[in-house]
Write a protein that holds these residues in place. Structure first.
Motif, mmCIF file in Angstrom:
data_model
loop_
_atom_site.group_PDB
_atom_site.id
_atom_site.type_symbol
_atom_site.label_atom_id
_atom_site.label_comp_id
_atom_site.label_asym_id
_atom_site.label_seq_id
_atom_site.Cartn_x
_atom_site.Cartn_y
_atom_site.Cartn_z
ATOM 1 N N ALA A 43 0.814 -1.213 0.000
ATOM 2 C CA ALA A 43 0.000 0.000 0.000
ATOM 3 C C ALA A 43 0.846 1.261 0.000
ATOM 4 N N ASP A 44 0.515 2.168 -0.887
ATOM 5 C CA ASP A 44 1.086 3.513 -0.866
ATOM 6 C C ASP A 44 0.158 4.374 -0.024
ATOM 7 N N LEU A 45 0.451 4.484 1.256
ATOM 8 C CA LEU A 45 -0.431 5.178 2.192
ATOM 9 C C LEU A 45 -0.426 6.686 1.993
ATOM 10 N N THR A 46 0.496 7.180 1.169
ATOM 11 C CA THR A 46 0.571 8.623 0.917
ATOM 12 C C THR A 46 -0.177 9.035 -0.339
ATOM 13 N N SER A 47 -0.670 8.081 -1.102
ATOM 14 C CA SER A 47 -1.304 8.394 -2.381
ATOM 15 C C SER A 47 -2.666 9.039 -2.183
ATOM 16 N N ALA A 48 -2.980 9.980 -3.072
ATOM 17 C CA ALA A 48 -4.289 10.623 -3.057
ATOM 18 C C ALA A 48 -5.287 9.883 -3.932
ATOM 19 N N VAL A 49 -4.840 8.833 -4.606
ATOM 20 C CA VAL A 49 -5.719 8.051 -5.472
ATOM 21 C C VAL A 49 -6.716 7.282 -4.613
ATOM 22 N N LYS A 50 -8.001 7.326 -4.959
ATOM 23 C CA LYS A 50 -9.045 6.652 -4.206
ATOM 24 C C LYS A 50 -9.462 5.385 -4.934
ATOM 25 N N VAL A 51 -9.160 4.237 -4.327
ATOM 26 C CA VAL A 51 -9.556 2.945 -4.870
ATOM 27 C C VAL A 51 -10.116 2.111 -3.731
ATOM 28 N N ASN A 52 -10.626 0.917 -4.051
ATOM 29 C CA ASN A 52 -11.145 0.022 -3.015
ATOM 30 C C ASN A 52 -9.970 -0.721 -2.398
ATOM 31 N N GLY A 53 -9.288 -0.056 -1.468
ATOM 32 C CA GLY A 53 -8.030 -0.529 -0.935
ATOM 33 C C GLY A 53 -7.022 0.589 -1.093
ATOM 34 N N TYR A 54 -5.798 0.264 -1.389
ATOM 35 C CA TYR A 54 -4.764 1.270 -1.607
ATOM 36 C C TYR A 54 -4.029 0.964 -2.911
ATOM 37 N N PRO A 55 -3.575 1.999 -3.623
ATOM 38 C CA PRO A 55 -2.740 1.753 -4.807
ATOM 39 C C PRO A 55 -1.403 1.155 -4.387
ATOM 40 N N CYS A 56 -0.711 0.527 -5.335
ATOM 41 C CA CYS A 56 0.565 -0.124 -5.040
ATOM 42 C C CYS A 56 1.714 0.869 -5.158
ATOM 43 N N LYS A 57 2.689 0.712 -4.307
ATOM 44 C CA LYS A 57 3.907 1.512 -4.441
ATOM 45 C C LYS A 57 5.006 0.641 -5.051
ATOM 46 N N SER A 58 6.060 1.277 -5.536
ATOM 47 C CA SER A 58 7.116 0.542 -6.239
ATOM 48 C C SER A 58 8.339 0.268 -5.378
ATOM 49 N N ASN A 59 8.619 1.128 -4.397
ATOM 50 C CA ASN A 59 9.817 0.959 -3.573
ATOM 51 C C ASN A 59 9.521 0.067 -2.368
ATOM 52 N N VAL A 60 9.440 -1.239 -2.622
ATOM 53 C CA VAL A 60 9.057 -2.209 -1.600
ATOM 54 C C VAL A 60 10.268 -2.655 -0.790
ATOM 55 N N THR A 61 10.086 -2.774 0.543
ATOM 56 C CA THR A 61 11.133 -3.305 1.421
ATOM 57 C C THR A 61 10.525 -4.346 2.356
#
Length: 219
Positions: A37-55
């Motif tokens: 989850a990209d918790l900083t994204s302003a995109v509104k979806v059913n859940g959270y959009p994906c982020k790319s810098n995964v750790t």
């Protein structure tokens, strides 16, 4: 002309099959390995959009290792480990929580609109129960090592009637089950639920309703 009509009929039939398939056989699962989850994204979806810098830290949380502070009005504290704390849970349909109870502590009647809950008792003994839509109470006393399930959306509670602290580990089949505490939902909503709605629902006077609301007012 007849051939064209037959072809059109076949196309219509295929379109109908596709629509049926999309309704009945739509893939309910994630179509990728991970979607942190990209918790900083302003995109509104059913859940959270994906982020790319995964750790690895996106899949890690140590916040339920230790007892929570139960020094509050109900003597209980829920420490959630959902997608908002563990972004790697996004799209995985699972989360956890730890609930700690002081002696006499109560996790007040509440619901989880998006998940069934199963509790595993870590320490102590609890009286637990849920209420069906037919207003039937299903209740039991549980102790260390026991589990108890609360069906999705039904009002339920846990109460420590013992002389020592208690704790459970809760599992949910949702990355973000949501919680609606019945009392807080009705008496601490913003803007507030009108007094005349609450007086009629609970068959009490305005003074009693305002007194209860005052107990939920921000300190």
């Amino acid at each position: 002309m007849a051939a064209a009509g037959a072809f059109s009929g076949v196309l219509l039939m295929m379109a109908h099959v596709v629509m049926l398939s999309s309704r009945v056989y739509a893939d309910p699962d994630s179509l990728q390995d991970i979607c942190v989850a990209d918790l900083t994204s302003a995109v509104k979806v059913n859940g959270y959009p994906c982020k790319s810098n995964v750790t690895a830290d996106d899949f890690f949380f140590s916040g339920i290792a230790n007892p929570g502070d139960t020094n509050n009005s109900v003597g209980a504290l829920v420490t959630g480990a959902n997608v908002q704390k563990v972004p790697g849970l996004n799209t995985l349909g699972i989360s956890l929580a730890r609930i700690d109870y002081a002696p006499g502590g109560l996790n007040p009647p509440h619901t989880h609109p998006r998940a069934t809950e199963v509790v595993f008792v870590l320490e102590g003994e609890l009286d637990v129960g849920f209420i069906t839509t037919a207003n039937v109470l299903i209740a039991k006393s549980i102790k260390k090592g026991d589990i108890f399930a609360f069906p999705k959306g039904l009002v339920h509670y846990q109460k420590n009637n013992g002389d020592s602290p208690a704790a459970v580990l809760s599992a949910f089949n949702s990355q973000l089950p949501g919680t609606q505490s019945i009392a807080a939902t009705l008496f601490a909503a913003a803007p507030p639920v009108p007094d005349n709605v609450l007086t009629k629902a609970f068959q009490v006077g305005t003074e009693e309703v305002q007194q209860i609301k005052s107990k939920f007012a921000p300190k």
